[in-house]
Write a protein that holds these residues in place. Structure first.
Motif, PDB file in Angstrom:
ATOM      1  N   UNK A 331       0.831  -1.208   0.000  1.00 20.78           N
ATOM      2  CA  UNK A 331       0.000   0.000   0.000  1.00 20.78           C
ATOM      3  C   UNK A 331       0.862   1.253   0.000  1.00 20.78           C
ATOM      4  N   UNK A 332       1.799   1.323  -0.908  1.00 17.76           N
ATOM      5  CA  UNK A 332       2.656   2.517  -0.977  1.00 17.76           C
ATOM      6  C   UNK A 332       3.877   2.325  -0.104  1.00 17.76           C
ATOM      7  N   UNK A 333       4.743   1.386  -0.515  1.00 19.67           N
ATOM      8  CA  UNK A 333       5.875   0.997   0.323  1.00 19.67           C
ATOM      9  C   UNK A 333       6.777   2.185   0.663  1.00 19.67           C
ATOM     10  N   UNK A 334       7.126   3.005  -0.335  1.00 18.16           N
ATOM     11  CA  UNK A 334       8.091   4.074  -0.072  1.00 18.16           C
ATOM     12  C   UNK A 334       7.575   5.036   0.979  1.00 18.16           C
ATOM     13  N   UNK A 335       6.316   5.429   0.823  1.00 16.94           N
ATOM     14  CA  UNK A 335       5.734   6.378   1.772  1.00 16.94           C
ATOM     15  C   UNK A 335       5.646   5.739   3.160  1.00 16.94           C
ATOM     16  N   UNK A 336       5.160   4.486   3.205  1.00 21.36           N
ATOM     17  CA  UNK A 336       5.030   3.810   4.503  1.00 21.36           C
ATOM     18  C   UNK A 336       6.385   3.657   5.191  1.00 21.36           C
ATOM     19  N   UNK A 337       7.404   3.290   4.408  1.00 24.40           N
ATOM     20  CA  UNK A 337       8.733   3.118   5.016  1.00 24.40           C
ATOM     21  C   UNK A 337       9.282   4.462   5.484  1.00 24.40           C
ATOM     22  N   UNK A 338       8.972   5.517   4.749  1.00 23.63           N
ATOM     23  CA  UNK A 338       9.382   6.854   5.210  1.00 23.63           C
ATOM     24  C   UNK A 338       8.747   7.185   6.561  1.00 23.63           C
ATOM     25  N   UNK A 339       7.478   6.822   6.720  1.00 26.09           N
ATOM     26  CA  UNK A 339       6.805   7.111   7.999  1.00 26.09           C
ATOM     27  C   UNK A 339       7.574   6.507   9.170  1.00 26.09           C
ATOM     28  N   UNK A 340       7.857   5.204   9.070  1.00 23.68           N
ATOM     29  CA  UNK A 340       8.369   4.487  10.244  1.00 23.68           C
ATOM     30  C   UNK A 340       9.890   4.508  10.342  1.00 23.68           C
ATOM     31  N   UNK A 341      10.588   4.696   9.218  1.00 26.58           N
ATOM     32  CA  UNK A 341      12.050   4.635   9.286  1.00 26.58           C
ATOM     33  C   UNK A 341      12.732   5.986   9.075  1.00 26.58           C
ATOM     34  N   UNK A 342      11.970   7.006   8.654  1.00 22.99           N
ATOM     35  CA  UNK A 342      12.627   8.297   8.425  1.00 22.99           C
ATOM     36  C   UNK A 342      11.808   9.474   8.952  1.00 22.99           C
ATOM     37  N   UNK A 343      10.685   9.179   9.618  1.00 30.05           N
ATOM     38  CA  UNK A 343       9.830  10.232  10.180  1.00 30.05           C
ATOM     39  C   UNK A 343       9.476  11.295   9.146  1.00 30.05           C
ATOM     40  N   UNK A 344       9.195  10.887   7.922  1.00 30.94           N
ATOM     41  CA  UNK A 344       8.788  11.876   6.914  1.00 30.94           C
ATOM     42  C   UNK A 344       7.655  11.311   6.067  1.00 30.94           C
ATOM     43  N   UNK A 345       6.915  12.235   5.454  1.00 32.20           N
ATOM     44  CA  UNK A 345       5.711  11.826   4.741  1.00 32.20           C
ATOM     45  C   UNK A 345       5.831  12.203   3.270  1.00 32.20           C
TER      46      UNK A 345
END
Ligand SMILES: Nc1nc2c(c(=O)[nH]1)N[C@H]1C(S)=C(S)[C@@H](COP(=O)(O)O)O[C@H]1N2
Ligand SMILES: [Mo]
Length: 596
Positions: A331-345
Motif C-alpha cells: 500500500x505505498x511501500x516508499x511512503x510507509x517506510x518513510x513514515x516508520x524509518x525516516x519520520x517523513x511523509x
C-alpha cells in the motif's frame, strides 16, 4: 509448628566420629568435572535428532486435524472472500454504507500528526527483539511439543501436538518426547536445547519489556496513544468497510501519517494493548514460584492455560507480522517506510534505504544467533542470567506457605523424566527393596547422619499436594509424603557457613557422572520443601525416584533430584561438579534460580 515441638526420634544415630570420613564428600568424586562448553555432536549425551509430526489440533475427542491443510483452505477462503467482497460492492446499500463509513474514525483535534523519531527507533528495537523471542519460544515449545487446557498434561488431554500420541510405555520420558527444530529456525535449534533457548527467551524478554514500558510512557506523554486506541464505536463499521475495500482489491486511501484506517487501528490496538501484556501475564503464569504462591489465581490461569494462551499470543504476533509487512509493502511501500524509518511523509527513497540497513542488521542477527550460541553457550547463559536473574531471584523469595491442592486435583498421569539409574550400587539396593539404603547427610553440619528408610519414616511425617512444573512445559499435581526438610535441618544442625545444599543422586546424568543439584539453604526451611518417599499414598516408584526424592515447590522440576543418596551442606556450589550449581547447569546450560 515451631522448631522446638518438632518430634525427633530417639534412635537417630549419634554424630559421626571424626575419624569416619564424611561419606557425602566422596560423592563429589563421582561427579564429572568435565562440563560442556560447546554444543557439538555429543550434545545432551548424544541425543539423536528427532523431527516430530506436522502440527495438528484435536477436533472432538479423538480426531486430529493437520494444520498444513490450513494453507489450501486459507487460499480458497481468500479467493471466495474476494469474490464476495467484489459482489458486495455492487449492492447499493453496501455502497451507501461505505460512503457513510469510508474507513477512518475521526481523531480529536489535538491528535498529533506524523511520527517522531523515537517511534521509529522503538518500532525497530521491537521488531529486532521479537525475532529472538519468537524463535526461542518455538524452541521451548519443541521441548514439549504438546499443549493442554488442563494442568493434567497426559494422554488424551492435549489439544495441540507436533508429536505422535503419547506411547503406552509407562517409563517414556518427556525428554524422549522432545523434538528437533532446524538450526536457524528455532533458537538455537537442534533438540533439547531448552536451557539456552530460555536464556534467549527470558533475557531478550526483559529488553523487550523495557522497550515496551518506554513506549507506553512516551505515547501517553505525547498524545500518540490517541492514534492507537479506538475511541468511537464507528471504528467497527469503518473496519468492516476497510475489510471490504481490501478484499475487493480496491484499496482505501492511505492516511497513515495522520490517522490509521479503522482495521489497522484495531489490529495495532490488539497488538500493543492486549497481545503484549497478555504475553507477559501468561509468561508469568508458567512460573512455579508464582503459581504456588498465587494459588487461587493459578486455579484459573494454570500453567497449561497460560502456556496455551502464550502460544496463541505468538500465533497472533506471527499472523500480525505477516499481514502487516504485506500491507506495508503493498500500500505505498516508499511512503510507509518513510513514515516508520525516516519520520517523513513523502515518496523519497530515504526511508527505504534506512529500512534496508535495518534489515541487514536483522538478517545478521538472525543468521549469527544460532552459531554464536553453539560456540559460546556459556556466554549466552551468563548474559541471559544477568538479564533475567534479578527477577528469578526475587521470585525465589516468595515462600508459598502451606498453599496446596486438594485430593481431587491429583493428576491421573504424571510424566516421567530424566535418565534412570542403572549402577550396580542402585540395582543391588533396589533388589532388596532398599533395606540396605542409607541416606547420608553431611558436610557443614554439626550432626551428620545416616538414615535408613525405617528411620526416615519414623521422623515427623509431612505430606503435601502440590504441582510439578517441568522446565520442558508439562505439569502434574501429586500428593507427596515424606519428611520436611525443616526436620532434617533440626536433626543435622547446619553450621552458619552452610549456604547451599547439594543433593546427590544414584542416577547418572545424560553425559555421565552422577546427577546432582544445589539449592539455597533459605529454601530448605520453606513449608513445601521436603524429601518424599511416598507419592499418592504409595511408596515412591522406581521411575519417580525411589526410594527418596526432593520437592522444592518454588523451583522447576529438574532441580528436584530423584534417587537421592546423599545431601551435603556446603558454602558454595562452585566447589562441586562443574561448578554451575547442578548437573543440568554444567551440561545443558540451565540456571540455578529457576522460579521462572
Ligand atoms: N537423578 C535425577 N533426578 C531428576 C532428573 C534426572 O534426570 N536425574 N530429572 C529431573 C527432571 S527434568 C524432572 S522434570 C523431574 C521429573 O520427575 P518425575 O519423573 O517424577 O516426573 O525429575 C528431576 N530429577
Ligand atoms: Mo524437567
Amino acid at each position: 509448628m515451631t522448631a522446638s515441638d518438632r518430634p525427633v526420634p530417639a534412635d537417630i544415630p549419634a554424630p559421626a566420629k571424626d575419624e569416619v570420613p564424611d561419606v557425602v564428600q566422596t560423592y563429589r568424586d563421582e561427579l564429572t568435572r568435565k562440563q560442556k562448553d560447546v554444543i557439538d555432536d555429543d550434545w545432551a549425551g548424544g541425543i539423536p535428532a528427532q523431527y516430530g509430526v506436522a502440527p495438528r489440533i484435536r477436533i472432538g475427542h479423538t480426531k486430529w486435524f493437520n494444520l498444513l491443510w490450513l494453507i489450501p483452505i486459507a487460499f480458497v477462503i481468500l479467493i471466495a472472500a474476494i469474490a464476495v467482497a467484489r459482489g458486495l460492492r455492487e449492492i447499493p446499500a453496501v455502497q451507501d454504507f461505505m460512503h457513510t463509513y469510508p474507513g477512518t474514525s475521526e481523531l480529536p483535534s489535538w491528535a498529533p500528526v506524523g511520527f517522531p523519531a523515537w517511534v521509529g527507533w522503538q518500532h525497530f528495537f521491537n521488531l529486532f527483539l521479537m525475532i529472538f523471542i519468537i524463535r526461542s519460544g518455538w524452541q521451548i515449545l519443541a521441548d514439549h511439543p504438546r499443549l493442554y487446557w488442563t494442568r493434567h498434561s497426559g494422554p488424551g488431554k492435549n489439544w495441540f501436538r507436533m508429536q505422535k500420541p503419547i506411547p503406552a510405555n509407562p517409563l517414556y520420558t518427556a525428554k524422549e518426547d522432545s523434538i528437533s527444530l532446524p538450526s536457524g529456525v528455532g533458537l538455537p535449534g537442534r533438540r533439547h536445547t531448552i536451557g539456552l533457548a530460555r536464556w534467549w527467551h527470558l533475557g531478550v524478554d526483559t529488553l523487550w519489556l523495557l522497550n515496551g514500558i518506554v513506549f507506553y510512557v512516551l505515547i501517553f506523554c505525547t498524545g500518540q496513544w490517541v492514534r492507537l486506541v479506538p475511541l468511537h464505536w464507528d471504528v467497527i463499521s469503518n473496519a468492516i468497510s476497510v475489510a471490504i475495500q481490501y478484499l475487493s482489491m480496491n484499496w482505501p486511501l492511505e492516511t497513515g501519517w495522520t490517522n490509521y484506517n479503522s482495521l489497522q487501528l484495531i489490529a495495532y490496538f490488539i497488538t500493543v494493548f492486549i497481545a503484549a501484556p497478555l504475553a507477559l501475564i501468561t509468561g508469568l503464569g508458567m512460573s512455579p514460584a508464582l503459581s504456588t504462591r498465587f494459588h487461587r489465581l493459578s486455579k484459573v490461569l494454570s500453567i497449561q492455560v497460560a502456556r496455551s494462551l502464550h502460544f496463541l499470543v505468538m500465533v497472533w504476533f506471527v499472523a500480525f507480522i505477516v499481514v502487516h509487512v504485506t500491507l506495508v509493502m503493498a500500500t505505498g511501500a516508499l511512503r510507509n517506510l518513510n513514515h516508520m524509518f525516516a519520520s517523513r511523509n513523502d515518496d523519497s527513497w530515504v526511508g527505504f534505504w534506512i529500512f534496508v540497513l535495518a534489515m541487514v542488521i536483522v538478517v545478521v542477527g538472525w543468521v549469527a544467533a544460532t552459531p554464536v550460541t553453539y560456540r559460546y553457550p556459556r556466554v549466552i547463559q551468563k548474559v541471559g542470567y544477568a538479564l533475567i536473574g534479578p527477577a528469578q531471584r526475587l521470585f525465589e523469595h516468595v515462600d508459598a506457605g502451606p498453599k496446596q491442592y486438594g485430593q481431587d486435583d491429583i493428576s491421573p498421569y504424571f510424566w516421567h523424566n530424566g535418565r534412570y539409574p542403572d549402577s550396580a550400587e542402585y540395582v543391588a539396593l533396589r533388589e532388596r527393596n532398599f533395606a540396605d539404603y542409607r541416606l547420608h547427610v553431611g558436610g557443614l553440619v554439626d550432626n551428620p547422619v545416616d538414615l535408613d528408610l525405617v528411620q526416615l519414616r519414623e521422623l515427623a511425617h509431612h505430606s503435601q499436594i502440590t504441582q510439578h512444573f517441568c522446565i520442558q512445559g508439562w505439569s502434574g499435581v501429586a500428593k507427596w509424603g515424606g519428611v520436611s526438610m525443616r526436620t532434617i535441618l533440626d536433626v543435622v544442625k547446619p553450621r552458619p557457613e552452610a549456604k547451599w545444599v547439594i543433593f546427590y543422586s544414584f542416577g547418572e546424568g545424560s553425559d555421565g557422572g552422577i546427577y546432582y543439584d544445589a539449592q539455597p539453604i533459605e529454601q530448605m526451611s520453606y513449608e513445601l520443601t521436603m524429601l518424599a518417599y511416598d507419592m499418592n499414598d504409595e511408596p515412591l516408584s522406581f521411575g519417580h525416584g525411589a526410594p527418596l526424592r526432593l520437592r522444592n515447590e518454588v523451583q522447576l522440576g529438574f532441580k528436584m533430584v530423584k534417587w537421592i543418596k546423599g545431601i551435603e551442606f556446603v558454602e558454595h556450589f562452585s566447589e562441586v561438579g562443574g561448578g554451575q550449581g547442578g548437573y543440568n547447569n554444567d551440561h545443558e546450560f540451565f540456571g540455578y534460580s529457576q522460579s521462572i
